[in-house]
Design a protein around this motif. Sequence first.
Motif, short mmCIF file in Angstrom:
data_model
loop_
_atom_site.label_atom_id
_atom_site.label_comp_id
_atom_site.label_asym_id
_atom_site.label_seq_id
_atom_site.Cartn_x
_atom_site.Cartn_y
_atom_site.Cartn_z
N CYS A 146 -48.64 -50.77 23.97
CA CYS A 146 -50.06 -50.60 23.68
C CYS A 146 -50.71 -49.76 24.77
O CYS A 146 -50.54 -50.02 25.97
CB CYS A 146 -50.75 -51.96 23.59
SG CYS A 146 -52.53 -51.85 23.31
N GLU A 147 -51.46 -48.75 24.36
CA GLU A 147 -52.15 -47.88 25.32
C GLU A 147 -53.33 -48.57 25.98
O GLU A 147 -53.87 -48.08 26.96
CB GLU A 147 -52.63 -46.60 24.62
CG GLU A 147 -51.48 -45.71 24.17
CD GLU A 147 -51.94 -44.44 23.48
OE1 GLU A 147 -53.13 -44.06 23.62
OE2 GLU A 147 -51.12 -43.83 22.78
N TRP A 148 -53.74 -49.72 25.44
CA TRP A 148 -54.91 -50.42 25.96
C TRP A 148 -54.54 -51.57 26.88
O TRP A 148 -55.15 -51.76 27.93
CB TRP A 148 -55.78 -50.92 24.81
CG TRP A 148 -56.32 -49.78 24.02
CD1 TRP A 148 -55.73 -49.18 22.94
CD2 TRP A 148 -57.50 -49.04 24.28
NE1 TRP A 148 -56.49 -48.13 22.51
CE2 TRP A 148 -57.60 -48.02 23.31
CE3 TRP A 148 -58.51 -49.16 25.23
CZ2 TRP A 148 -58.65 -47.12 23.27
CZ3 TRP A 148 -59.57 -48.26 25.18
CH2 TRP A 148 -59.62 -47.26 24.21
N CYS A 149 -53.52 -52.38 26.48
CA CYS A 149 -53.20 -53.57 27.27
C CYS A 149 -51.75 -53.59 27.76
O CYS A 149 -51.35 -54.54 28.41
CB CYS A 149 -53.51 -54.83 26.47
SG CYS A 149 -52.34 -55.17 25.12
N ASN A 150 -50.99 -52.55 27.43
CA ASN A 150 -49.58 -52.41 27.83
C ASN A 150 -48.64 -53.44 27.22
O ASN A 150 -47.52 -53.59 27.68
CB ASN A 150 -49.44 -52.40 29.35
CG ASN A 150 -50.17 -51.24 29.98
OD1 ASN A 150 -50.24 -50.16 29.41
ND2 ASN A 150 -50.75 -51.47 31.14
N SER A 151 -49.10 -54.14 26.21
CA SER A 151 -48.24 -55.11 25.52
C SER A 151 -47.17 -54.38 24.72
O SER A 151 -47.37 -53.26 24.26
CB SER A 151 -49.11 -55.96 24.57
OG SER A 151 -48.29 -56.71 23.70
N SER A 152 -46.04 -55.03 24.53
CA SER A 152 -45.00 -54.46 23.67
C SER A 152 -45.11 -55.00 22.24
O SER A 152 -44.28 -54.69 21.39
CB SER A 152 -43.62 -54.76 24.25
OG SER A 152 -43.43 -56.16 24.36
N ASN A 153 -46.15 -55.79 21.98
CA ASN A 153 -46.38 -56.37 20.66
C ASN A 153 -47.19 -55.39 19.80
O ASN A 153 -48.30 -55.68 19.35
CB ASN A 153 -47.12 -57.71 20.80
CG ASN A 153 -47.25 -58.44 19.49
OD1 ASN A 153 -46.58 -58.13 18.51
ND2 ASN A 153 -48.12 -59.43 19.47
N VAL A 154 -46.63 -54.19 19.59
CA VAL A 154 -47.32 -53.12 18.87
C VAL A 154 -46.51 -52.77 17.62
O VAL A 154 -45.29 -52.66 17.68
CB VAL A 154 -47.48 -51.86 19.76
CG1 VAL A 154 -48.14 -50.73 19.01
CG2 VAL A 154 -48.26 -52.20 21.01
N CYS A 192 -51.98 -53.39 17.85
CA CYS A 192 -51.51 -54.31 18.89
C CYS A 192 -51.82 -55.74 18.49
O CYS A 192 -52.97 -56.08 18.22
CB CYS A 192 -52.17 -53.99 20.23
SG CYS A 192 -51.64 -55.11 21.56
N GLY A 193 -50.79 -56.57 18.47
CA GLY A 193 -50.96 -57.97 18.12
C GLY A 193 -51.58 -58.81 19.22
O GLY A 193 -52.04 -59.92 18.97
N ASP A 194 -51.61 -58.29 20.45
CA ASP A 194 -52.17 -59.06 21.57
C ASP A 194 -53.65 -58.78 21.79
O ASP A 194 -54.45 -59.70 21.87
CB ASP A 194 -51.37 -58.79 22.85
CG ASP A 194 -49.99 -59.43 22.79
OD1 ASP A 194 -49.79 -60.39 22.01
OD2 ASP A 194 -49.10 -58.96 23.52
N CYS A 195 -54.04 -57.52 21.90
CA CYS A 195 -55.46 -57.20 22.15
C CYS A 195 -56.20 -56.83 20.86
O CYS A 195 -57.40 -56.56 20.89
CB CYS A 195 -55.60 -56.11 23.20
SG CYS A 195 -55.12 -54.45 22.65
N ASN A 196 -55.47 -56.78 19.74
CA ASN A 196 -56.03 -56.47 18.41
C ASN A 196 -56.59 -55.06 18.29
O ASN A 196 -57.39 -54.77 17.39
CB ASN A 196 -57.10 -57.49 18.01
CG ASN A 196 -56.53 -58.87 17.87
OD1 ASN A 196 -55.46 -59.05 17.30
ND2 ASN A 196 -57.22 -59.86 18.41
#
Length: 94
Positions: A5-13, A41-45
């Motif tokens: 994710c470009e916003w929160c760096n999560s890999s849940n994209v 992104c599933g983490d930051c939506n």
Amino acid sequence: MKMECEWCNSSNVNAVTDSVFWELPDGSRAIEIRETPTHSCGDCNMIYQSESLVKEIEDQLFLIDCKQIGKVITYEELMKIPRLLKRNYFDFSS
């Protein structure tokens, strides 16, 4: 290749398609572009398009006769419209 994710760096994209709304280069109106490749992104939506895709859409809109486009078009239909020029000669970023 694993997306981040470009916003929160999560890999849940996830790669999805979605509608986006874009102002035409001449500022005359906005259009809806359906089925646009999008990241979700599933983490930051956050739902967003990659920078390279944004540039691709902006270049295409700049290089075609936008009078051909109605209020709504799919991403694939937009990218198939023949260009008036081969490339954006006004883009000095590359």
